[in-house]
Design an enzyme around this catalytic site. Structure first.
Site, PDB file in Angstrom:
ATOM      1  N   ARG A  69      -4.379   5.569  -2.677  1.00  0.00           N
ATOM      2  CA  ARG A  69      -3.798   4.284  -3.084  1.00  0.00           C
ATOM      3  C   ARG A  69      -4.904   3.246  -2.919  1.00  0.00           C
ATOM      4  NH1 ARG A  69       0.094   1.968   0.944  1.00  0.00           N
ATOM      5  NH2 ARG A  69      -1.735   0.701   1.294  1.00  0.00           N
ATOM      6  N   HIS A  71       0.182  -1.530  -0.629  1.00  0.00           N
ATOM      7  CA  HIS A  71       1.438  -0.857  -0.977  1.00  0.00           C
ATOM      8  C   HIS A  71       2.083  -1.535  -2.188  1.00  0.00           C
ATOM      9  CE1 HIS A  71       5.286   1.042  -0.700  1.00  0.00           C
ATOM     10  NE2 HIS A  71       5.867  -0.129  -0.603  1.00  0.00           N
ATOM     11  N   TYR A  93      -5.646  -2.566   6.509  1.00  0.00           N
ATOM     12  CA  TYR A  93      -5.621  -1.463   7.478  1.00  0.00           C
ATOM     13  C   TYR A  93      -6.246  -0.179   6.918  1.00  0.00           C
ATOM     14  CZ  TYR A  93      -1.622  -0.920   4.433  1.00  0.00           C
ATOM     15  OH  TYR A  93      -0.847  -0.848   3.310  1.00  0.00           O
TER      16      TYR A  93
END
Ligand SMILES: Cc1ncc(C[n+]2csc(CCOP(=O)(O)OP(=O)(O)O)c2C)c(N)n1
Length: 339
Positions: free
Chosen positions: A258, A262, A270
């Site tokens: 990814r 998100h 992170y």
């Protein structure tokens, strides 16, 4: 590492051999759908930042080879249960940019009639079952569709996409077990993008490969580079052929990354930068374009023309959606309960 009995680990080298059954026109179409996903999602990120697109914006940037490569194996009568990173799979099945834009603007004419504003949609006419927000629940749904095909003696297939985080839910295991025991024509595509929101894979399971979970259910498991569109197509086609012949389900793990947050509110701070940089070098569209140019199927100029034509279609779709009406309040209940 020794291979487990029914697990196939596909060689990581980028596929240069054209899989059987794909014509030059198919190869060009695959490129177009991947590009449609990328260009639309890049545009919607801008619209979101401008406060024009409503709701959260999840993209599948970097997932296009999985979304398009797997869906391209399906026939019209097959069922597809997509996830939130699979916009390209909808295009393969006939969804238009205009309807997608209407969905993102929460408009009445859109696939959810304005009840949602992002990838939570499907289209029953196209046999794309609506994205189920409770993750992993699309797996028993696909098993149910495959069971219906079996009872009706129809040789159709049900394909569901899931994520790595999704593979930690009970429904994942129940669906694989049920599909295996009933020998159903279901194909499960796990998009292992290494993070489930902010949780890295290592913090949710003590294995490196989700595909090996197939062993526990007595079904074939395949582990493949999810940024290699022809490899994804080839392994999915084999699984779909098996499913159609009545030889049962398959779990395919597509390794990818990814490369964004998100969703667009998340800066992914992170995620180690080197990891993203490593995967950006393996961009699925850039690699595929390089191959198509080498094989003289597309040229740089032709690619620019494809981009221009998609961008124009996106402009028209957004323009249409922005002017289209929103639903009226009482319409929210329509279709919720059986009449
Ligand atoms: C059952 C359930 N729990 C939590 C969520 C909230 N949620 C939405 S997406 C997501 C991350 C899913 O990770 P993964 O399956 O790896 O897919 P990815 O988003 O990484 O593609 C979470 C936790 C949800 N939709 N459903």
């Amino acid at each position: 590492m020794a291979e487990l009995p029914n697990i196939t680990r596909v060689d990581e080298a980028y596929t240069t051999e054209i899989p059987q059954g794909l014509s030059e026109a198919d190869l060009v179409l695959i490129h177009k759908y991947m590009k449609m996903q990328r260009l639309y999602e890049e545009r919607v990120i801008k619209l979101y930042r401008q406060g024009r697109a409503v709701g959260a914006v999840y993209t599948g940037i970097g997932h296009e080879a999985i979304a398009v490569g797997a869906a391209f194996t399906l026939e019209k009568e097959d069922v597809m249960c997509a996830m939130h990173r699979d916009l390209g799979s909808h295009f393969v099945r006939g969804m238009t940019l205009k309807r997608v834009a209407l969905q993102y603007y929460g408009r009445k004419e859109g696939p959810t009639q304005g009840r949602d504003g992002n990838m939570h949609f499907g289209d029953y006419q196209l046999k794309n079952y609506g994205m189920v927000s409770m993750l992993a629940d699309n797996m028993p749904v696909a098993a149910g569709a495959a069971l219906a095909f079996k009872i009706r003696k129809e040789q159709n297939v049900a394909l569901a996409y899931i994520g790595d985080g999704t593979a930690s839910r009970g429904d994942f295991h129940e669906a694989l077990n049920f599909a295996s025991v009933r020998n159903l024509g279901a194909v499960y595509i796990c998009e292992n993008n290494q993070f489930a929101y902010s949780t890295p894979l290592s913090e949710q399971m003590n294995i490196d490969d989700i595909g090996i979970r197939a062993v526990a259910y007595g079904i074939p498991g395949v582990i493949v580079d999810g940024n290699d569109v022809l490899a994804v197509y080839k392994v999915t086609q084999e699984a779909v052929d098996r499913a159609r012949k009545g030889e049962g389900p398959t779990l395919i793990e597509c390794k990818t990354m990814r490369v964004r947050g998100h969703s667009e509110h998340d800066d992914a701070s992170y995620v180690p930068k080197e990891l993203i940089e490593h995967w950006l070098k393996k961009d699925p569209i850039e690699q595929y374009e390089k191959l198509l140019i080498e094989k003289q199927i597309l040229s740089e100029q032709k690619i620019q023309e494809v981009e221009a034509s998609i961008n124009q279609e996106i402009d028209e779709a957004i323009d249409y959606a922005e002017k289209a009406p929103l639903p009226e309040g009482p319409e929210a209940l329509e279709g919720v309960f059986a009449d």
